[in-house]
Scaffold this motif. Structure first.
Motif: not given
Length: 798
Positions: A541-548
């Motif tokens: 899962p990706v987060t706003d901290n690493a939205p790649f």
């Protein structure tokens, strides 16, 4: 272009330039150079790929740094020419070169495809595009070196001109388009030449150049004379294009594709304009084609539900919702050209006035910002193949990684659903799943955060045919509550009606062990992180901290054949692009900055130069991390780029000017560095939550918040470089007291520029691998290193 101070000795020029001429000339030159840099990001995104947009920052920094170095190497030859005459000549040359750069970028094709990158053509574009910035760096270095006694006002004019360019770039792109905005930079550079020159003959000649360029912009207002010739390595036949227009977000055109018309964004992503007569929907070919597609499952389960459609484009999802009886369809489209100019304007008749129907409500804004600001609840939040492949100078993956596919985003989608509502996300999929599979992983993690312990019955996944080839659309339906038996029966009946649809995960079938695949394995594991560890691709899962979201390769696959496999090769190739750009940057830094000074000086680099490396690296890491952070907050990368650079540049210039008075004693230079470190440490922990909490505010309020957050930080970040430069000048043998100004200050400038060039690439590498928080933390580390190196800059006591 902002940090081109060449010496610290307050020596007046023997041929003093009038104050107004000097400040206006510098301001206009700085304005033109930064406008060119920002406009190139837009052009690179269309002509090359979105991976290359941030290349403009590296090009500009390299050119400016190399100009400063060569001003030092050629200073004896340049000294024979009076300042105003030299400045006017350089501006004229630069204006002409800007036009050359435009033609080269438009006509040199760079093959970026599954077989690799045309390194030579890319290098040619890199070097040619750097020439105007080289001339600007040369001009600024000469003027700063000869007018050191009024350096504070020069620095202020430099920063003010650049800051105004940040304000101007968005309206210019909207009004004139990409190529014409670059020509506008040439016009401003030619106007600067008129200001600089004291010769009436040269002034008349340069005024003629201004008129020619303005007439060229007027003749190209419709983008028919100068526009994209090659895009993505392919020739763009103008016979296809019925309509084209640029704005700050993208280049949008409408192409004829047989009997259909398609909206094409940045010469790559496309969406068909719906030409469907809804009064004859039942039994038509339209009904079969649209209802046999995977996204139609949301309409089957919620035929009269209220829909929120993010990125409606040409209206495919809108037609489906309206035709199936939805009383309210809210479309959230970020690009006004698509929503207003095309769908509600020029092609409204062709689209059967779809976006003007009473049940359709179109909002031109960012999807997450709109959802944050509305109290409305929906039955379905839908996104179908939303990725534009457009870009920003913030870095590779910047716009397609637009924070729509993160855990925080999915949590917001779920929170804006009615109790029995659902999220419907459609992505392309492959023989070995990764994109839609990652959607499931992200949605699962969001459901966990909302208190759903085991969401095994909260998903339905279906594809258009079996996953026996790449490029198959797959829909993921996710609910906060379990799918009921009646809903499963409805879905199964729809599968039987349209045999094109293929179930990949249905809760009751999965519970019985039927149809085991990657989707059922992931959902059964109930732990997306553990599943991703053993899976072939990176589907964590990706987060706003690493939205790649779209980068699904694991580290060991980056240099392997996986880069060239699947229709997502251009996403995976982005990492190779970063490596290529890093190689080009290293070679260019060595060739144009380090080696010339090393060969000329013939001496070992002074240890204190590490201070300027640290300051340059810290500033660019912080700047790019903030640009990426503010993409979600301001709603679009172009806005984030212009606002962040504008505020940091303007406030850094003010800080530099203020430091001249506040930090008279160079021993006090530790204070701004300490303030920068304290402020950045606070931002590392607070900024993500703070920006997320305010993302639903109106755009004007978000601009105000951006100013409150960035201006004080930029103010203190503008102090370390000029303060350290003065200390370094005084430290050199004899210092300014003896009148010797050849004191390796040029080395300081070269090392600072080199660190900025390389840092612009490293910032993206760090962000992709470790996230934006770590990128910002690395900026903190760089400033801490500068703080540790500061004592080495103090003047020697004799």
């Amino acid at each position: 272009m902002s940090a081109t101070i060449q010496a610290a000795a307050p020596v007046r020029s023997s041929t003093e330039i009038p104050e107004r001429t000097l400040l206006v000339g510098l301001g206009l030159t700085s304005f033109a150079a930064l406008l060119l840099e920002l406009a190139l990001t837009r052009l690179f995104s269309v002509v090359l790929f979105y991976h290359f947009a941030f290349l403009a920052i590296s090009i500009a920094l390299l050119g400016l740094g190399a100009g400063g170095v060569f001003a030092y190497l050629l200073k004896d030859r340049l000294a024979k020419t009076e300042s105003r005459t030299l400045a006017a000549r350089l501006c004229i040359d630069c204006a002409i070169l800007i036009f050359v750069v435009l033609e080269v970028v438009l006509h040199v094709t760079v093959a970026l495809n599954v077989t690799g990158i045309n390194f030579l053509h890319l290098s040619a574009i890199y070097v040619v595009s750097a020439l105007p910035f080289f001339i600007t760096g040369l001009l600024f270095s000469v003027v700063f070196a000869r007018e050191t006694w009024r350096v504070s006002r020069l620095y202020g004019a430099d920063l003010s001109g650049g800051a105004l360019a940040c304000l101007a770039v968005v309206p210019l792109l909207n009004w004139l388009g990409g190529p014409n905005t670059i020509l506008a930079a040439a016009v401003v550079m030619a106007v600067a030449a008129v200001v600089w020159t004291a010769s009436p003959r040269v002034r008349k000649m340069t005024a003629g150049l201004v008129v020619v360029l303005v007439l060229l912009i007027g003749a190209n207002h419709s983008n028919r004379l100068i526009d994209v010739v090659y895009a993505k390595g392919m020739f763009r036949d103008p016979a296809w294009v019925e309509f084209s227009r640029w704005n700050a977000l993208s280049r949008v055109e409408v192409d004829r594709q047989g009997q259909a018309k398609a909206i094409v964004i940045d010469a790559d992503a496309s969406t068909y304009i719906m030409n469907c007569d809804l009064t004859h929907w039942r039994g038509s070919q339209w009904e079969h084609d649209l209802m046999s597609a995977p996204p139609a499952l949301a309409n089957v389960l919620r035929p009269r539900g209220e829909f929120a459609i993010i990125g409606p484009g040409g209206g495919v999802d809108v037609v489906r919702a309206v035709a199936n009886g939805s009383p309210s369809v809210t479309g959230i489209e970020i690009n006004p050209i698509i929503a207003d100019t095309i769908m509600r304007g020029r092609y409204a008749d062709y689209a059967m006035h779809l976006y003007e129907r009473p049940e359709v409500h179109i909002h031109v804004t960012d999807g997450r910002s709109y959802l944050r600001s509305t109290p409305q609840q929906f039955d379905v939040v839908q996104m179908t193949l939303v990725d534009t492949w457009a870009s920003t100078a913030a870095g590779a993956f910047a716009l397609s990684e637009n924070n729509l596919y993160t855990v925080e985003a999915f949590r917001e989608y779920f929170e804006h659903l009615r109790p029995d509502g659902m999220v419907a996300i459609t992505r392309w999929e492959f023989r070995q799943p990764r994109e839609a599979l990652r959607v499931v992983a992200v949605a699962m993690q969001a459901l966990h955060s909302l208190g759903v312990v085991n969401p095994a019955r909260n998903f339905i996944v279906a594809s258009q045919g079996a996953l026996d080839e790449d490029g198959i659309p797959v829909v993921v339906l996710a609910k906060k509550t379990a799918f009921t038996e009646a809903e499963e029966s409805t879905v199964q009946a729809h599968f039987r009606r349209f045999d094109e649809l293929h179930p990949l995960y249905v809760p009751s079938e999965a519970a019985g062990g039927a149809g085991r695949n990657a989707f059922s394995d992931l959902i059964a594991s109930n732990d997306p992180y553990r599943f991703a560890q053993s899976y072939a691709y990176n589907v964590t899962p990706v987060t706003d901290n690493a939205p790649f979201f779209f980068f699904t390769l694991k580290a060991k696959q980056i240099l392997g054949e996986e880069v060239q496999q699947g229709i997502d090769w251009k996403v995976n190739l982005g990492v190779l692009v970063l490596i290529v750009v890093l190689v080009i940057s290293v070679v260019s830094v060595l060739g144009f900055l380090i080696l010339p000074l090393a060969l000329h000086g013939g001496r070992q680099l002074p240890a204190p130069l590490l201070y300027f490396v640290a300051v340059g690296l810290g500033y660019i890491l912080v700047e790019i991390a903030f640009i990426q952070r503010f993409v979600l907050f301001l709603g679009h990368p172009t806005y984030a780029l212009t606002v962040v650079i504008f505020l940091l540049m303007l406030s850094s210039g003010a800080g530099s000017l203020f430091s001249r008075r506040w930090l008279q004693q160079t021993e006090m230079a530790w204070m701004p560095l300490a303030l920068v470190v304290i402020a950045l440490v606070a931002d590392v922990f607070w900024l993500p939550r703070g920006l997320a909490a305010w993302v639903g505010l109106g755009f004007g309020y978000r601009l105000a918040v951006s100013g409150v957050l960035l201006i004080p930080l930029g103010f203190v970040m503008g102090m370390p470089f000029p303060t350290g430069l003065r200390a370094f000048a005084a430290r050199s043998v004899g210092g300014v007291r003896s009148g010797k100004t050849d004191n390796a200050v040029e080395w300081a400038w070269a090392m600072n520029a080199a660190a900025s060039v390389l840092g612009s690439v490293l910032a993206m590498v760090i962000a992709i691998q470790f996230g934006l928080t770590v990128t910002l933390a690395c900026g903190v580390g760089a400033y801490l290193l500068a703080l540790l190196m500061l004592p080495a800059l103090h003047p020697r006591r004799t």
